[in-house]
Structure formats: structure tokens, C-alpha cells
Design a protein around this motif. Structure first.
Motif, PDB file in Angstrom:
ATOM      1  N   LYS A  15       0.834  -1.208   0.000  1.00  0.00           N
ATOM      2  CA  LYS A  15       0.000   0.000   0.000  1.00  0.00           C
ATOM      3  C   LYS A  15       0.866   1.254   0.000  1.00  0.00           C
ATOM      4  O   LYS A  15       0.540   2.235  -0.674  1.00  0.00           O
ATOM      5  N   HIS A  16       1.957   1.238   0.755  1.00  0.00           N
ATOM      6  CA  HIS A  16       2.840   2.416   0.788  1.00  0.00           C
ATOM      7  C   HIS A  16       3.386   2.721  -0.600  1.00  0.00           C
ATOM      8  O   HIS A  16       3.434   3.888  -1.030  1.00  0.00           O
ATOM      9  N   PHE A  17       3.778   1.689  -1.325  1.00  0.00           N
ATOM     10  CA  PHE A  17       4.264   1.842  -2.699  1.00  0.00           C
ATOM     11  C   PHE A  17       3.219   2.540  -3.560  1.00  0.00           C
ATOM     12  O   PHE A  17       3.515   3.511  -4.268  1.00  0.00           O
ATOM     13  N   LEU A  18       1.989   2.079  -3.498  1.00  0.00           N
ATOM     14  CA  LEU A  18       0.920   2.665  -4.314  1.00  0.00           C
ATOM     15  C   LEU A  18       0.560   4.069  -3.851  1.00  0.00           C
ATOM     16  O   LEU A  18       0.265   4.940  -4.673  1.00  0.00           O
ATOM     17  N   ASP A  19       0.584   4.307  -2.548  1.00  0.00           N
ATOM     18  CA  ASP A  19       0.293   5.648  -2.040  1.00  0.00           C
ATOM     19  C   ASP A  19       1.276   6.669  -2.604  1.00  0.00           C
ATOM     20  O   ASP A  19       0.884   7.762  -3.033  1.00  0.00           O
ATOM     21  N   LEU A  20       2.564   6.310  -2.627  1.00  0.00           N
ATOM     22  CA  LEU A  20       3.568   7.232  -3.162  1.00  0.00           C
ATOM     23  C   LEU A  20       3.462   7.352  -4.676  1.00  0.00           C
ATOM     24  O   LEU A  20       3.794   8.396  -5.244  1.00  0.00           O
ATOM     25  N   LEU A  21       2.980   6.291  -5.314  1.00  0.00           N
ATOM     26  CA  LEU A  21       2.838   6.319  -6.768  1.00  0.00           C
ATOM     27  C   LEU A  21       1.634   7.137  -7.215  1.00  0.00           C
ATOM     28  O   LEU A  21       1.525   7.496  -8.380  1.00  0.00           O
ATOM     29  N   GLY A  22       0.720   7.426  -6.279  1.00  0.00           N
ATOM     30  CA  GLY A  22      -0.441   8.231  -6.647  1.00  0.00           C
ATOM     31  C   GLY A  22      -1.731   7.827  -5.968  1.00  0.00           C
ATOM     32  O   GLY A  22      -2.720   8.546  -6.040  1.00  0.00           O
ATOM     33  N   GLY A  23      -1.738   6.644  -5.314  1.00  0.00           N
ATOM     34  CA  GLY A  23      -2.940   6.228  -4.605  1.00  0.00           C
ATOM     35  C   GLY A  23      -3.155   4.734  -4.693  1.00  0.00           C
ATOM     36  O   GLY A  23      -2.857   4.106  -5.715  1.00  0.00           O
ATOM     37  N   ALA A  24      -3.690   4.150  -3.629  1.00  0.00           N
ATOM     38  CA  ALA A  24      -3.873   2.702  -3.566  1.00  0.00           C
ATOM     39  C   ALA A  24      -5.113   2.225  -4.311  1.00  0.00           C
ATOM     40  O   ALA A  24      -5.281   1.024  -4.539  1.00  0.00           O
ATOM     41  N   LEU A  52       7.874  -3.932 -14.212  1.00  0.00           N
ATOM     42  CA  LEU A  52       8.271  -4.199 -12.827  1.00  0.00           C
ATOM     43  C   LEU A  52       7.176  -3.772 -11.852  1.00  0.00           C
ATOM     44  O   LEU A  52       6.856  -4.487 -10.898  1.00  0.00           O
ATOM     45  N   TYR A  53       6.608  -2.578 -12.069  1.00  0.00           N
ATOM     46  CA  TYR A  53       5.535  -2.101 -11.197  1.00  0.00           C
ATOM     47  C   TYR A  53       4.376  -3.099 -11.167  1.00  0.00           C
ATOM     48  O   TYR A  53       3.860  -3.458 -10.101  1.00  0.00           O
ATOM     49  N   ALA A  54       3.948  -3.528 -12.359  1.00  0.00           N
ATOM     50  CA  ALA A  54       2.805  -4.440 -12.436  1.00  0.00           C
ATOM     51  C   ALA A  54       3.110  -5.769 -11.761  1.00  0.00           C
ATOM     52  O   ALA A  54       2.268  -6.333 -11.050  1.00  0.00           O
ATOM     53  N   SER A  55       4.315  -6.271 -11.964  1.00  0.00           N
ATOM     54  CA  SER A  55       4.719  -7.532 -11.342  1.00  0.00           C
ATOM     55  C   SER A  55       4.724  -7.425  -9.824  1.00  0.00           C
ATOM     56  O   SER A  55       4.437  -8.407  -9.122  1.00  0.00           O
ATOM     57  N   ALA A  56       5.028  -6.234  -9.322  1.00  0.00           N
ATOM     58  CA  ALA A  56       5.098  -6.038  -7.872  1.00  0.00           C
ATOM     59  C   ALA A  56       3.725  -5.998  -7.222  1.00  0.00           C
ATOM     60  O   ALA A  56       3.596  -6.341  -6.038  1.00  0.00           O
ATOM     61  N   VAL A  57       2.694  -5.589  -7.959  1.00  0.00           N
ATOM     62  CA  VAL A  57       1.378  -5.394  -7.325  1.00  0.00           C
ATOM     63  C   VAL A  57       0.339  -6.431  -7.717  1.00  0.00           C
ATOM     64  O   VAL A  57      -0.735  -6.470  -7.115  1.00  0.00           O
ATOM     65  N   ASP A  58       0.640  -7.313  -8.701  1.00  0.00           N
ATOM     66  CA  ASP A  58      -0.380  -8.253  -9.152  1.00  0.00           C
ATOM     67  C   ASP A  58       0.233  -9.638  -9.367  1.00  0.00           C
ATOM     68  O   ASP A  58       1.045  -9.827 -10.272  1.00  0.00           O
TER      69      ASP A  58
END
Length: 297
Positions: free
Chosen positions: A1-10, A166-172
Motif C-alpha cells: 500500500k505504501h508503494f501505491l500511495d507514493l505512486l499516486g494512490g492505492a 516491474l511495477y505491475a509484477s510487484a502489485v499483481d
């Protein structure tokens, strides 16, 4: 969640919104069809334009790959529908090997993306989160396709597309295998030099792409490739760089890979990460990468 929050929102949108809106046949061959499609994304009002490659007379369930272009490239070039560029039609190569391929249009020309990123930032969002949601929407779309094996979906991106892979692999976790091409380096050092025009980025008449910096601080400090790869673990990841890609080589690409390799090794998965150096520059060399998908997807 922290990763997504910094990226723009969860908040990553509603998968139930995703559906095919339009399709147009572009070309056929004895082994495949290529179509241009429009897909409703997870976010109302955002439509994904993409090119899909469909194996003719497919197996009951085909493996699939999301193919992501980089700056100045396009889905058409990834799928071999326009003049060759640094993508070298890697999506079409995957298609010819029997993969169902979707190549969405993502961030492209630097100045245009910088303007869109600026507008998004005023709304408390980032272009990176929006593009990530488009990629996740492509995953949702693939899972609606009867001939696609939902357990065999990979992602292959070049340059900016490699970062998004990389981003997509990290969250899904639906992504079973990843290829990140033309991106791995010490991103913190590179971004600092890029911002002030120093080192490899000290070039005359350089087209500055401010979109890299429209994320919430301290995103780039906390989430270099090493940290994102740890989030992806144990997903198999192949990093692909060209020997002549000096923008990556001179920013410690090998040292960054060794950090990632060390983490996979510590957790007894050293065979799931590899750094492939081809003889070229900032470009793909899909032959080896396809063998990686054949092994792990």
C-alpha cells in the motif's frame, strides 16, 4: 500500500468495468491474426487502445504476454505493423511462437507525457498510477479470453515499459513471469544526474521528461529496482540490457542486478532471476527472452 500511495494512490479501479469495446482486423497469416482494439479500463472515461495478436487454431489454453513499448515507440512497432525501431517487433515474435499478445498504448513522447503528468499531479494523481491501472486492466481483459490460460500470463516491457512491467509484477500476482528490458540501473543516481544535466545526461538540446518526477516523495529513494523486485518475489524476472546501452551500464546496472540476485539467492530462488546482456544498445533481443518465458510462464 505504501508503494501505491507514493505512486499516486492505492485505489486501482474496478475490474468489473473492463470490457472489449471495438475491434478491427489489421492482418492475417496462416498462424495468426492481428487486431486493433479499444478496451474499457478499470477507470470510467479511460479507454485503452491496443493491438492484440491471436494465434490461429490455438491450443485450448494459450500462454499470454502483455507487451509494453517505451518512449517514442508504439504498439504498432512492438507488433511489427510499422517500421522497425528499438522494440524490434518483440510482440510479433512472441505471437509467432504461439503466445497470445496484447500491446497497449502507454506513455509515449516525453513532452506530451510531461504535460499530462503535470495535470495529473494537480489532481493528486500520477501518470504512472494511471498507466499501471491500464496494464492491470489488460490482465483483466486477458482473463476474459477463453483461449488464454489465466495461470500463464507474462509481461515484457522495454525502457519505460520495462519499468512499468516491474511495477505491475510487484502489485499483481497474476503475472507469472516478467522481462524488464532497457531499464535496470542505479535509478537514484541516474535521476539526480538527469535532473541537473550531469554525467551521461549532460547533453545539448536534451528533451527533459519531467514525468519521471511527478510521484510523491520519497518514492524514488524508497523504491529503486531492487526494492520493487523484492516486492515481486518469487516471480521470475529477467533483466535485459544491451552492452552498448551506456546510459544504463555507466549507472551501475550490474551492481544493481547483484543486489537483486542476492535477495533471490538468500530465499533459495536464485534460478528465478537473471541478467541477460545482448550485444546491442537500447533495444530488445527477444530470442533469449522468449526462451525465458517458455521456461517459466
Amino acid at each position: 500500500k505504501h508503494f501505491l500511495d507514493l505512486l499516486g494512490g492505492a485505489e486501482l479501479g474496478n475490474p468489473n468495468r473492463v470490457k472489449l469495446l471495438e475491434q478491427e482486423l489489421l492482418s492475417t497469416s496462416p498462424s495468426s491474426e492481428i487486431k486493433r482494439v479499444k478496451i474499457q479500463s478499470r477507470i470510467e472515461g479511460i479507454i485503452i487502445e491496443a493491438i492484440v495478436g491471436i494465434p490461429v487454431n490455438p491450443k485450448l489454453r494459450n500462454p499470454a504476454v502483455i507487451a509494453l513499448h517505451g518512449y517514442t515507440s508504439s504498439p504498432d512497432k512492438v507488433m511489427g505493423q510499422e517500421e522497425d525501431d528499438y522494440a524490434h517487433g518483440f510482440g510479433k515474435e512472441l505471437l509467432e511462437k504461439g503466445y497470445y499478445v496484447i500491446a497497449p498504448f502507454i506513455l509515449n513522447h516525453g513532452e506530451r507525457v510531461s504535460s499530462i503528468s503535470a495535470i495529473a499531479s494537480l489532481l493528486g494523481d500520477t501518470i504512472w498510477r494511471i498507466e499501471l491501472i491500464k496494464i492491470l486492466s489488460c490482465l483483466d481483459f486477458l482473463q476474459q479470453i477463453e483461449v488464454v490460460n489465466n495461470n500463464q500470463i507474462g509481461i515484457y516491457g522495454i525502457s519505460g515499459g520495462g519499468l512499468l512491467a516491474l511495477y505491475a509484477s510487484a502489485v499483481d500476482r497474476r503475472i507469472s513471469c516478467t522481462v524488464c528490458s532497457g531499464h535496470l540501473c542505479n535509478s537514484k543516481r541516474s535521476l539526480i544526474d538527469y535532473a541537473i544535466g550531469r554525467g551521461r545526461h549532460a547533453r545539448p538540446h536534451f528533451n527533459f521528461r519531467s514525468s519521471y518526477y511527478y510521484v510523491n516523495a520519497p518514492f524514488h529513494l524508497e523504491y529503486p529496482s531492487e526494492a520493487i523486485s523484492k516486492m515481486s518475489f518469487p516471480t521470475p524476472i529477467l533483466f535485459e540490457n544491451g552492452i552498448m546501452d551506456l546510459d544504463l551500464k555507466e549507472y551501475d546496472d550490474e551492481q544493481e542486478y547483484e543486489k537483486i540476485k542476492k535477495y533471490y539467492t538468500k530465499h533459495n530462488k536464485s534460478d528465478r532471476v537473471f541478467f541477460y546482456r545482448h550485444k546491442g544498445a537500447h533495444e530488445t533481443d527477444a530470442h533469449y527472452c522468449i526462451s525465458w518465458f517458455d521456461r517459466w510462464i
